[in-house]
Design an enzyme around this catalytic site. Sequence first.
Site, PDB file in Angstrom:
ATOM      1  N   SER A  40     -12.335 124.214   3.695  1.00 49.57           N
ATOM      2  CA  SER A  40     -10.887 124.247   3.850  1.00 49.57           C
ATOM      3  C   SER A  40      -9.991 124.952   2.949  1.00 49.57           C
ATOM      4  CB  SER A  40     -10.509 122.652   4.039  1.00 49.57           C
ATOM      5  OG  SER A  40      -9.282 122.459   4.476  1.00 49.57           O
ATOM      6  N   HIS A  95     -11.314 125.927   8.734  1.00 49.77           N
ATOM      7  CA  HIS A  95     -11.046 125.332   9.755  1.00 49.77           C
ATOM      8  C   HIS A  95      -9.544 125.344   9.938  1.00 49.77           C
ATOM      9  CE1 HIS A  95     -10.782 121.148   7.728  1.00 49.77           C
ATOM     10  NE2 HIS A  95     -10.116 121.997   7.043  1.00 49.77           N
TER      11      HIS A  95
END
Length: 209
Positions: free
Chosen positions: A106, A131
């Site tokens: 992330s 993501h």
Amino acid sequence: MRDPIETVMNLVPMVVEQTNRGERAYDIFSRLLKERIIFVNGPVEDGMSMLVCAQLLFLEAENPKKEINMYINSPGGVVTSGMAIYDTMQFIRPPVSTLCMGQAASMGSLLLTAGATGHRYALPNARIMVHQPSGGFQGQASDIERHAQDIIKMKRRLNEIYVKHTGRDYDTIERTLDRDHFMTAQEALEFGLIDKVVEARDVSADESK
């Protein structure tokens, strides 16, 4: 239940150095900071962001030309906290070298790829995950709508940052980040998130310094 990070910090070893004024003790992270090494370890949140930004600014003030080394092992966290670190990395004058040990997921992956071009590394068994941002809101329908619009803008901005640092086109980045996308170090290299997978230190480079 005690915070595991707090427990670990209570066990941080001390390093004793001999100086012309006698012995001096440092915690291990302060000693590594003297070598221009910063650790981004654990969830990215406001407290960690404040400390990392402060260390970056301190090292710039100490020597605005010498490289800073950032070691990353993070599952990600708060987007705004990560963006504060990202913006500070781009703002300061010294180049920031990044290295993933363990994982960079992330926001951790964004900080990894934000290192100076040619100086973004991962150890062979590191895991990288990218993501799109996520969030949950409650309240009036109009407020929820505004939050949704804001997170879409943030998604667009994060995509643009990955485009800038990987060299991939926007559509590829958007497709890749649509769901949790896990990569090995080698796959991250091929995608453009990093520049090299390193298995051991470059001894010749150390000796030439």
